[in-house]
Write a protein that holds these residues in place. Structure first.
Motif, PDB file in Angstrom:
ATOM      1  N   CYS A   8       0.857  -1.203   0.000  1.00  0.00           N
ATOM      2  CA  CYS A   8       0.000   0.000   0.000  1.00  0.00           C
ATOM      3  C   CYS A   8       0.882   1.238   0.000  1.00  0.00           C
ATOM      4  CB  CYS A   8      -0.907  -0.002   1.232  1.00  0.00           C
ATOM      5  SG  CYS A   8      -2.002   1.443   1.346  1.00  0.00           S
ATOM      6  N   SER A   9       0.590   2.174  -0.895  1.00  0.00           N
ATOM      7  CA  SER A   9       1.396   3.394  -0.956  1.00  0.00           C
ATOM      8  C   SER A   9       0.531   4.649  -0.868  1.00  0.00           C
ATOM      9  CB  SER A   9       2.225   3.422  -2.249  1.00  0.00           C
ATOM     10  OG  SER A   9       1.368   3.388  -3.392  1.00  0.00           O
ATOM     11  N   LEU A  10      -0.649   4.505  -0.256  1.00  0.00           N
ATOM     12  CA  LEU A  10      -1.458   5.702  -0.002  1.00  0.00           C
ATOM     13  C   LEU A  10      -0.707   6.608   0.965  1.00  0.00           C
ATOM     14  CD1 LEU A  10      -5.069   4.267   0.437  1.00  0.00           C
ATOM     15  CD2 LEU A  10      -4.293   5.812  -1.369  1.00  0.00           C
ATOM     16  N   PRO A  11      -0.735   7.917   0.764  1.00  0.00           N
ATOM     17  CA  PRO A  11      -0.013   8.821   1.667  1.00  0.00           C
ATOM     18  C   PRO A  11      -0.378   8.639   3.138  1.00  0.00           C
ATOM     19  CG  PRO A  11      -0.638   9.999  -0.299  1.00  0.00           C
ATOM     20  CD  PRO A  11      -1.255   8.635  -0.416  1.00  0.00           C
ATOM     21  N   ILE A  12      -1.654   8.340   3.438  1.00  0.00           N
ATOM     22  CA  ILE A  12      -2.018   8.154   4.844  1.00  0.00           C
ATOM     23  C   ILE A  12      -1.332   6.920   5.414  1.00  0.00           C
ATOM     24  CG2 ILE A  12      -4.131   6.842   4.311  1.00  0.00           C
ATOM     25  CD1 ILE A  12      -5.407   8.132   6.762  1.00  0.00           C
ATOM     26  N   PHE A  13      -1.185   5.888   4.599  1.00  0.00           N
ATOM     27  CA  PHE A  13      -0.471   4.689   5.045  1.00  0.00           C
ATOM     28  C   PHE A  13       1.010   4.994   5.222  1.00  0.00           C
ATOM     29  CE2 PHE A  13       1.885   0.771   4.088  1.00  0.00           C
ATOM     30  CZ  PHE A  13       1.379  -0.063   5.070  1.00  0.00           C
ATOM     31  N   VAL A  14       1.579   5.743   4.281  1.00  0.00           N
ATOM     32  CA  VAL A  14       2.987   6.122   4.371  1.00  0.00           C
ATOM     33  C   VAL A  14       3.243   6.925   5.638  1.00  0.00           C
ATOM     34  CG1 VAL A  14       4.837   7.433   3.256  1.00  0.00           C
ATOM     35  CG2 VAL A  14       3.269   6.065   1.872  1.00  0.00           C
ATOM     36  N   LYS A  15       2.300   7.793   5.970  1.00  0.00           N
ATOM     37  CA  LYS A  15       2.432   8.607   7.183  1.00  0.00           C
ATOM     38  C   LYS A  15       2.393   7.738   8.429  1.00  0.00           C
ATOM     39  CE  LYS A  15       0.466  12.741   9.310  1.00  0.00           C
ATOM     40  NZ  LYS A  15      -0.623  13.746   9.243  1.00  0.00           N
ATOM     41  N   LEU A  16       1.484   6.768   8.438  1.00  0.00           N
ATOM     42  CA  LEU A  16       1.394   5.852   9.573  1.00  0.00           C
ATOM     43  C   LEU A  16       2.660   5.008   9.694  1.00  0.00           C
ATOM     44  CD1 LEU A  16      -2.322   4.740   9.122  1.00  0.00           C
ATOM     45  CD2 LEU A  16      -1.404   5.878  11.144  1.00  0.00           C
ATOM     46  N   VAL A  17       3.183   4.582   8.560  1.00  0.00           N
ATOM     47  CA  VAL A  17       4.426   3.799   8.565  1.00  0.00           C
ATOM     48  C   VAL A  17       5.574   4.633   9.122  1.00  0.00           C
ATOM     49  CG1 VAL A  17       6.197   2.774   7.072  1.00  0.00           C
ATOM     50  CG2 VAL A  17       3.772   2.226   6.717  1.00  0.00           C
ATOM     51  N   PHE A  18       5.667   5.865   8.690  1.00  0.00           N
ATOM     52  CA  PHE A  18       6.743   6.736   9.162  1.00  0.00           C
ATOM     53  C   PHE A  18       6.655   6.951  10.672  1.00  0.00           C
ATOM     54  CE2 PHE A  18       8.156  11.100  10.187  1.00  0.00           C
ATOM     55  CZ  PHE A  18       9.508  10.933   9.931  1.00  0.00           C
ATOM     56  N   ALA A  19       5.434   7.215  11.169  1.00  0.00           N
ATOM     57  CA  ALA A  19       5.268   7.409  12.609  1.00  0.00           C
ATOM     58  C   ALA A  19       5.697   6.169  13.380  1.00  0.00           C
ATOM     59  CB  ALA A  19       3.801   7.753  12.918  1.00  0.00           C
TER      60      ALA A  19
END
Length: 1747
Positions: A580-591
């Motif tokens: 998944c590369s949705l920005p919201i997922f990317v943000k959650l991954v980064f956090a």
């Protein structure tokens, strides 16, 4: 903020540094050690903080929050050594957020806890360990407890959580093991402190570190807080307070107690700590902080505790008072500096969005292609808005922010940037505030007055669109709106009408919205935008980042955050992004990966593969970190809330939740049983940007920003229905205010608490310091300051979902105070939605019926209640009184209306007087000011669009008025049509202007008359998706709907030399039908021609008067040809019309229609309707009643329509004012509904889905929706006249009234509102001008059709129950204009207007001796006349001895004075007085036997008619006066009302200031006891009531129809209203000043007791329409009608039987109700017949009953 900065903010400038955002929070960090100031902090919490909280909220609208880190710190925070970091973080947050004070330190004689650093730079710890090694010291402990994290850049060593090494440190279940590990930890900590201090001190001596670096290892937490909160702060005066307390003579013998107040080491004073404290407290702090902000106290050690509230009461009270004073002073000072003006509020709003934009831009990478498209749009010629769309979390917000920021690089000039992230602030959450905010920002930049910005949505939208035209080449206007789907405050037809479909030059708009391919509900705004714009180039899809870009973004974010991951962890990240590369997922991954340490176990570095699982993982982590119960309940409350929760509400809810508090306070007792505020703050900090702050009900609330988080929370926390009910019930309790205002809530101590603290009783109660939840907040002046909108929005929702229906009924649905407050502050639909929501969840049938009764009553009264909420009690009482029997909730509600409603409206209906819900009428849609000449349904059957002088759209599912567009043209609209795609509506006016309305945006175009040269008017319109065709009798033009230009002229194609165009119907531009006619209304011959593609013209189809084309299959039609209805098909290949089927027996039809299900063709003829079953060919004849009602043709091809119900069970037609319903199985007329007050113009069926309704529009300015399913339900009828009531005469002794209308006199029981008799002598159409009843109520005198009649009523005691009302006197006298009794009802005066000698007008007066109670014959006492110019009322003097006739003789106004008993002329007086003007009214002056007042436009002039002297003029007097003649009223036509003293004309009291209310009909009067003044305003349609004594307004009653007559009862308790719709209403004057008395009076009314009402109904049988000599007329009429109509129906058996009685009985039995003219039939089968002459065919005075 200087002017230049303000200008930059208003212009949306993002290229320079932005000033900080003003806050609405006062948030103070309190710093102290754990033990030495516990007494002060606990007392502050219990006594002072609530007061400060209230002060901030009430005076400044600020939220007050306290961060006390010594209260509520969980063991988990100690375990992972987060205490110090949390403290520092909270200090920064307080400094960032707080308005005014942000830091308060309490210092005593204890330095406090000195922890070792949690994080040490790798280079530094290595240096320290090397130093220890050189010193020969073992570093094993440091190696064990500190681990190196290479993921940190630069690398650091991190102190490990205690429980990772000492496994039982947090094991509360085994206290022995826990205490052992805790002892080991504190010993280990002490050893590590010594190691680190020894090493760093050596390094300091060696010059390897500076003093500050060394001091970091010696410093206490308190000193660290003071350094960050005070010593490093520039402006301490505005933000910091310090309190220092010295205790003399601390008892060191009690070492345990002493250690709470002083640092102890080895049972002695810790000298190092004392030295460090002294340096901080006595040197550095005083040198930095303002002296006025620092307070010192010295107290003595007393008693065992040393210091307590008992022994130090004086110190504590002084400390508390000083603290409160200082905090409020700093808040006030900050608010004085704050720009609280309207401009300051706007600046704050704009800044929030600009900061949000910068925050998004900082973390934006990639999407070069999308940015390029954005650039092309901004710089290109497009005149459409640009739409960014995509699924939730795809990055629309960041892309929109980046495009906005880049505009300053792309555009050479200086753009005006308007930027809003919708739903993130209160003023960007709802549509109206958002538009106002945009308009304010634009207006500022173009120096336009903000006062011109409207508040109402419709003009506000127009104003916004106009402001967009102000952009220029030097300052283009750029509007960026993110997440339009987050907007509230508009729905359905109005959701996006504010968005222009075509932009002016130099204006660009970019908006974003969500689009989920498989969810039309979520994608509703996107789909609507697609319809509005219909241009693919205007839409840009925002997709997921893709794995490659996502990894680049993660890398860059890690660099910016000074973090890294190891190789294995990076592979985990890449694997996750591949899924998944949705920005919201990317943000959650980064956090998540920012938390990973290089030494983290692989099992601790797992990632979810989708958004939902990532959110679950986030929730799980927060639950572990902050406590599962606390986090679960906090997030569940936010998720359960209908509109989100404010932080204060959430804090209050958790403080009422004993499950959470028992968990938080397992091992200690709090000073106040509330949740520590910091606990929620920490949770919110771990949910950055996932919770948004938005406006709801006037408050900033927290709610989930992303839908994915809301759905995940629902799934996680609401699996169990019991927990769902628990959370909803808790919120309901909170908004009910059960535990507010100091009411302690019971709870039980846990077993651990009971054991640990030695508590004897497990049960306890505590004040949770939560607010009361009143419906309204009242200011100090006793006036309402605001409504509790939060309660209105949330309470019903949660009561329903917690299944607490009794509470719902008692507190909401059947609670008058609730309903009134909510209707006063919220849209009516908001109130109705509570009822609809309840009905959807309530299973009890009887309760559901009661709920819908009240809801429908509110809906029926909606047009009035929306603007006059004070009318709630009269509306409910007037509609629901018949339903109080058997409906206990309704009865209780109406009792509240009587008892409490009088506080808002002192005019209360005495009986049922308004339409009761539950019958066939579903909605009455009101809003038009003129007749509704047409309406259309949208294709989805959800909306009805109607026209008068404007377009109004209603939502049929809710009755909401969705759109009100006034084009501002002169004339009335007609010919309404809607385009097939429902985008456009068009109509033309009677002055030939065409209006084209875009129904999606509310934009409209006005086209002037296109056929001026032809000298003909517009005949009609035909509307396609993109084109509008306007046609007249000689040609047609085609307009382009988008450009407004004429695309084509069709004159050459469609014009006919011999015939005129009657109707044109277009299917496409190439395919259309034209109907031609001769233009002669008597010639029914017509022709139909069809044009097909390529301009092919069909054969002509000739027909006679009626034709209908199938709505879907246009090749099929039905027409009247040669006295038959024929089905005709069009052959497009040959261009010919082919007859398919003949339906016989059509005779002369004037209209043809097809039923909605295509199963019936319905033809209209003069006497009714004929319906042909299109399958079987069977014809049904539906006859109108034989009482003179006829169908007429309003224009060719159009007449009264007849429609079918669902399944074709009933046929319904609207003729004149009534609805007629026939049984289709046998053609029998089943029911006649009195539907409108004026002629029905259009009727249409609605039988789609669950609907089984018809919709009607009328010249009475309403559109009504009728539920055919309820057509035979009991209808509580309201008696009323056919015509308006012209006069009211009341009998005080018998409590009845006589009302005069043009065609009859009504006799009414004023107790029940029933019309007990209708009186008219002339069977051919009475013309009644006057009616007056005697005081004893036994007789009524009427003036009817040139006769005077006296009617005698049956005695209710002596006469049989069915006795008729008899005419006991009748005598001819033409043109009677005035009728009254004098001499105790023994002399009847009749005044007529006569013309003599060709043209001279005279007033003829006849005085008759009427001997009502004796056998003596009535006789004419006298007769006289006098010359007049205009007929004015003959006026008796106040003593009744003289009659004064205002006349005109020898060109002079002259008074003629006659003896009232003899009729002799006493004398004449020529009117002469100063400033003589033509007078309008004359009246007798009370208590002055011979004085008469002549009222002109400026004054009242008093003359003594006996002495012929002019007494005086009374300035301003309008003619109304009190019974004692002392006071009068002044009511100028343009507005205002005053009480004046008649002696000198001075104003005594002002009831209504002189405000311009428009020139309308004004009626003023005193009630009969002079206690009250009544004021009716025709423009407002309101009757206001004022107390005469103090001029206080106690009532403002909005009448349902225009007032035509008004009278007061003799006892002054009630006022009687006659209205234009023929209704008589008695309103009790329920003065709240006489509360107990009026409540008892209302309770005693018969209508309040169902049993008493039934008894009265039996005593008053149904009335009979009294007409003389009508049997013969009825028989003759039935004979004529039966023969004529029977032949039309094909019935040759109709005839008259012997004597005519059988026919009369059989025909009369089918007659129902009354009509305007012709035969008037009552419910019992009696009738009156009108003729053109209006005179009775018989002069008989005998009254017969027509049964």
């Amino acid at each position: 903020m200087d002017d230049r900065t303000i200008d930059r903010v208003f212009s949306g400038c993002l290229v320079e540094e932005l000033p900080p955002v003003s806050s609405k929070i006062v948030r103070i960090f309190t710093s102290s050690t754990f033990t030495d100031t516990a007494l002060e902090r606990n007392t502050l919490m219990a006594e002072v903080y609530p007061k400060i909280k209230e002060y901030c909220r009430e005076k400044h609208g600020l939220e007050f929050q306290v961060v006390d880190m010594r209260w509520g710190v969980r063991d988990e925070a100690t375990d992972d050594h987060m205490t110090t970091e949390l403290c520092m973080r909270e200090i920064i947050n307080c400094q960032r957020l707080s308005m005014g004070p942000n830091f308060v330190v309490f210092l005593g004689q204890k330095y406090g806890y000195r922890p070792i650093p949690t994080i040490i730079m790798a280079s530094e710890l290595i240096m320290l360990k090397e130093t220890l090694v050189q010193m020969g010291v073992d570093t094993y402990l440091l190696d064990l407890w500190y681990k190196k994290d290479t993921n940190a850049v630069p690398n650091v060593f991190i102190l490990q959580p205690i429980s990772t090494i000492l496994l039982n440190f947090n094991n509360k279940r085994v206290p022995k093991l826990q205490s052992q590990d805790q002892a080991i930890w504190w010993d280990t900590l002490n050893k590590m402190q010594k190691l680190l201090r020894k090493a760093v001190h050596t390094c300091f001596l060696n010059g390897q570190v500076d003093h500050d670096a060394m001091h970091n290892y010696f410093m206490s937490v308190t000193e660290r807080e003071v350094i960050n909160g005070v010593l490093n702060v520039e402006n301490t005066k505005a933000h910091c307070l310090a309190y220092v307390r010295y205790i003399n003579n601390i008892n060191l013998q009690n070492i345990k107690k002493a250690s709470n107040f002083i640092d102890i080491i080895n049972r002695g004073i810790d000298q190092e700590a004392s030295r460090l404290l002294g340096n901080l407290r006595d040197e550095r702090l005083p040198n930095k902080i303002e002296a006025t902000n620092m307070q010192k106290y010295t107290v003595e050690w007393m008693g065992r505790e040393g210091i307590s509230s008992d022994t130090h009461e004086e110190y504590l009270s002084g400390f508390l008072a000083h603290f409160y004073k200082n905090i409020t002073k700093l808040v006030d000072r900050a608010m004085r500096k704050e720009d609280s003006s309207a401009q300051g509020v706007i600046v704050t709003e704009i800044l929030q969005h600009l900061h949000a934009c910068n925050g998004s831009v900082k973390v934006f990478y990639g999407r070069e292609h999308s940015l390029e498209l954005g650039k092309e749009y901004i710089l290109g010629p497009s005149d459409k808005p640009m739409i960014l769309y995509g699924q939730g979390g795809c990055g629309k917000t960041s892309l929109l922010a980046k495009i906005a920021a880049m505009c300053f690089e792309w555009i050479k000039s200086t753009p005006l940037l308007i930027l809003r992230f919708l739903g993130t602030t209160p003023d960007s959450s709802a549509l109206t505030p958002m538009l106002i905010s945009l308009c304010q920002q634009i207006s500022y930049n173009f120096m336009l007055p903000m006062e011109d910005i409207p508040d109402d949505l419709v003009p506000l939208t127009a104003h916004f669109k106009n402001l967009l035209t102000y952009g220029s080449v030097d300052q283009p206007l750029l509007v960026f709106l993110d997440s339009v789907d987050q907007l509230t405050g508009a729905s359905g037809a109005n959701k996006l009408t504010w968005l222009p479909s075509k932009l002016p030059k130099y204006c660009k708009i970019i908006i974003s919205c969500v689009y989920e391919p498989n969810d039309d509900e979520i994608s509703a705004d996107y789909l609507l935008l697609r319809r509005i714009l219909d241009d693919e180039k205007a839409f840009l899809e925002v997709t997921s980042l893709g794995e490659q870009l996502a990894t680049v973004v993660i890398r860059r974010w890690l660099v910016a955050a000074n973090r890294d991951v190891n190789n294995y962890q990076w592979r985990v990240v890449c694997n996750g992004l591949a899924e998944c590369s949705l920005p919201i997922f990317v943000k959650l991954v980064f956090a998540e990966i920012c938390r990973w340490k290089s030494y983290s176990k692989q099992t601790d570095t797992l990632l979810a593969t989708n958004v939902r699982e990532s959110i679950f993982k986030l929730f799980e982590r927060i639950e572990i970190q902050h406590g599962s119960l606390l986090v679960t309940h906090a997030l569940a409350y936010i998720t359960a809330a209908k509109s989100g929760l404010s932080e204060t509400e959430l804090e209050d809810l958790i403080s009422l939740d004993d499950k959470v508090l028992d968990d938080v306070y397992q091992y200690h007792l709090p000073p106040v049983r509330r949740i520590p505020p910091l606990l929620w703050t920490r949770i919110r900090n771990d949910l950055p940007n996932y919770l948004s702050e938005r406006e709801a009900d006037g408050v900033s609330v927290l709610s989930w920003y992303h839908r994915q988080f809301r759905d995940a929370a629902n799934e996680r926390y609401f699996k169990d229905e019991g927990m769902s009910i628990y959370f909803h019930s808790s919120i309901a309790d909170y908004f009910l205010g059960i535990w507010g205002g100091g009411n302690p809530k019971p709870f039980q101590y846990t077993e651990i608490q009971k054991h640990r603290f030695g508590l004897k009783d497990k049960n306890a109660a505590a004040d949770r310091k939560v607010p009361l939840q009143p419906l309204v907040y009242v200011g100090k002046d006793g006036k309402i300051s605001r409504y509790n909108l939060r309660k209105f929005g949330e309470l019903p929702y949660h009561l329903v979902r917690s299944m607490r229906f009794k509470d719902l009924y008692d507190n909401v649905l059947f609670n008058y105070k609730w309903l009134h407050a909510k209707i006063s502050s919220c849209p009516l639909q908001s109130c109705l939605s509570d009822f609809e929501d309840a009905c959807a969840h309530v299973e009890d049938r009887e309760s559901s019926r009661e709920i819908m009764l009240v809801a429908d009553a509110l809906r029926l009264g909606g047009a009035i209640l929306m603007n006059h909420p004070q009318m709630l009690a009269p509306q409910l009482i007037g509609r629901l009184l018949p339903e109080i029997g058997g409906n206990p909730n309704v009865k209780r509600l109406l009792e509240q209306c009587d008892n409490e409603g009088i506080e808002h409206q002192a005019l209360i209906p005495s009986y049922h007087c308004l339409h009761t819900p539950g019958g066939p009428l579903k909605y009455s849609l009101e809003g038009h000011q003129f007749a509704v000449f047409g309406f259309c349904l949208t294709a989805d059957y959800r909306y009805v669009i109607s026209i008068s002088n404007k377009f109004i759209t209603w939502d049929l599912s809710t009755s909401d008025l969705c759109r009100d567009v006034t084009p501002g043209i002169e004339g009335i609209l007609q010919g309404l049509c809607i385009s097939p795609d429902n985008r456009y509506a068009a109509a033309y006016s009677n002055i030939n202007q065409i209006i084209l309305l875009n129904m999606l945006t509310n934009e409209y175009s006005i086209f002037e008359h296109p056929f001026v040269a032809k000298r003909t008017g517009i005949c009609g319109l035909s509307l396609l998706n993109m084109h509008l065709v306007v046609y007249c009798g000689k040609g047609a033009v085609v307009y382009n709907s988008i450009t407004g230009e004429i695309d084509n002229n069709l004159d050459d194609i469609v014009a006919d030399k011999e015939m005129q165009i009657l109707r044109m119907t277009f299917y496409t531009l190439d395919e259309f039908d034209v109907i031609y006619w001769t233009g002669n209304l008597d010639d029914i011959g017509m022709r139909l021609v069809r044009w097909s593609k390529g301009g092919v013209r069909s054969d002509e189809l000739e027909f006679q008067g009626a034709l209908v084309i199938h709505a879907i299959n246009q090749d099929k039609l039905y027409a009247c040809v040669e006295n038959n209805v024929i089905e005709i098909r069009f052959n497009p290949e040959e261009g010919k019309w082919v007859k398919k089927r003949i339906y016989e027996g059509c005779d002369k039809l004037i209209q043809l229609t097809i039923s909605q299900d295509d199963k019936f063709a319905i033809g209209t003829f003069m006497f009714g309707y004929k319906a042909w079953n299109l399958e079987s060919g069977k014809m049904s004849i539906l006859l109108l009643p034989d009482n003179g009602i006829r169908n007429i043709s309003t224009k060719p091809l159009e007449s009264n329509s007849c429609v079918m119900s669902r399944d074709n069970i009933y046929a319904i037609a609207g003729v004149r004012k009534n609805l007629y319903i026939w049984d289709m199985s046998n053609g029998e007329l089943l029911k006649n509904l009195d539907a409108h007050f004026g002629r029905i113009i259009k009727i249409q069926s609605l039988t789609i889905g669950n609907w089984n309704s018809v919709i009607t529009s009328s010249i009475d300015r309403t559109v009504k929706v009728w539920n055919i399913n309820n057509i035979f339900e009991q209808v509580h009828t309201i008696d009323r006249h056919e015509l308006q009531i012209d006069g009211i005469s009341i009998s005080p002794e018998r409590n009845i009234a006589a009302t005069a209308t043009r065609n009859c006199v009504g006799i009414w029981d004023l107790r029940t509102g029933r019309m007990i008799d209708k009186l008219a002598d002339s069977p051919l159409g009475a013309i009644v001008t006057q009616a007056v009843i005697t005081k004893n109520g036994k007789y009524v005198a009427t003036a009817e059709s040139g006769n005077i009649l006296i009617w005698k009523f049956p005695d209710p005691i002596l006469d049989p129950p069915d006795s008729p009302t008899l005419v006991i006197f009748k005598e001819a006298q033409d043109s009677i204009k005035q009728l009254f009794f004098i001499e105790k009802d023994t002399i009847l005066i009749a005044v007529s207007k006569i013309v003599v000698a060709g043209a001279e007008m005279r007033s003829l007066v006849k005085g008759r001796k009427v001997t009502l109670e004796t056998e003596e014959e009535d006789r004419l006492l006298y007769e006289f006349d006098y010359p007049i110019k205009n007929l004015r009322n003959l006026t008796p003097t106040s003593d009744g001895s003289l009659l004064v006739g205002p006349g005109f003789e020898k060109l002079k106004d002259t008074m003629f004075i006659f003896n009232a008993k003899t009729g002799l002329l006493m004398h004449k007086v020529v009117l002469k007085y100063p400033n003589f003007k033509d007078y309008t009214t004359i009246l007798a002056v009370p208590k002055r036997a011979t004085q008469i007042a002549f009222i002109d436009s400026d004054k009242g002039n008093i003359i003594d008619v006996k002495t012929k002297r002019f007494i005086r003029s009374v300035p301003k007097w309008g003619g109304r006066c009190t019974k004692d003649g002392k006071y009068g009223l002044y009511a100028p036509g343009r507005g205002g009302l005053e009480l004046i003293e008649l002696k000198n004309g001075k104003t005594i009291r002002t009831f209504i200031p002189k405000v311009a209310e428009g020139v309308f009909t004004i009626i003023t009067m005193f009630n009969k006891t002079d206690e009250y003044v009544l004021y009716y305003h025709g423009g407002r349609k309101t009757l206001r009531v004022f107390r005469t004594s103090d001029a206080e307004r106690i009532a403002e009653y909005r009448v349902s129809a225009e007032l035509s007559s008004i009278e007061s009862t003799t006892d002054g308790k009630s006022v009687v209203l006659g209205t234009m719709d023929g209704c008589l209403t008695v309103l009790a004057i329920a003065d709240p000043g006489n509360g107990a008395v009026v409540r008892e009076y209302l309770k005693s009314l018969p209508s309040r007791d169902p049993e008493k009402t039934k008894r009265l109904a039996k005593r008053c049988p149904p009335f009979y329409f009294r007409t003389a000599a009508k049997l013969a007329a009825l028989a003759a009429r039935v004979k004529r009608g039966s023969i004529g109509r029977g032949s039309l129906a094909g019935d040759s058996t109709s005839g008259i039987e012997d004597g005519g009685i059988s026919i009369i009985s059989s025909v009369a039995s089918s007659f129902v109700e009354t009509t305007e003219e012709g035969v008037t039939i009552s419910s019992d089968g009696t009738e009156t017949i009108k003729s053109d002459g209006g005179e009775s065919s018989s002069g008989s005075t005998k009254t017969l009953k027509g049964k």
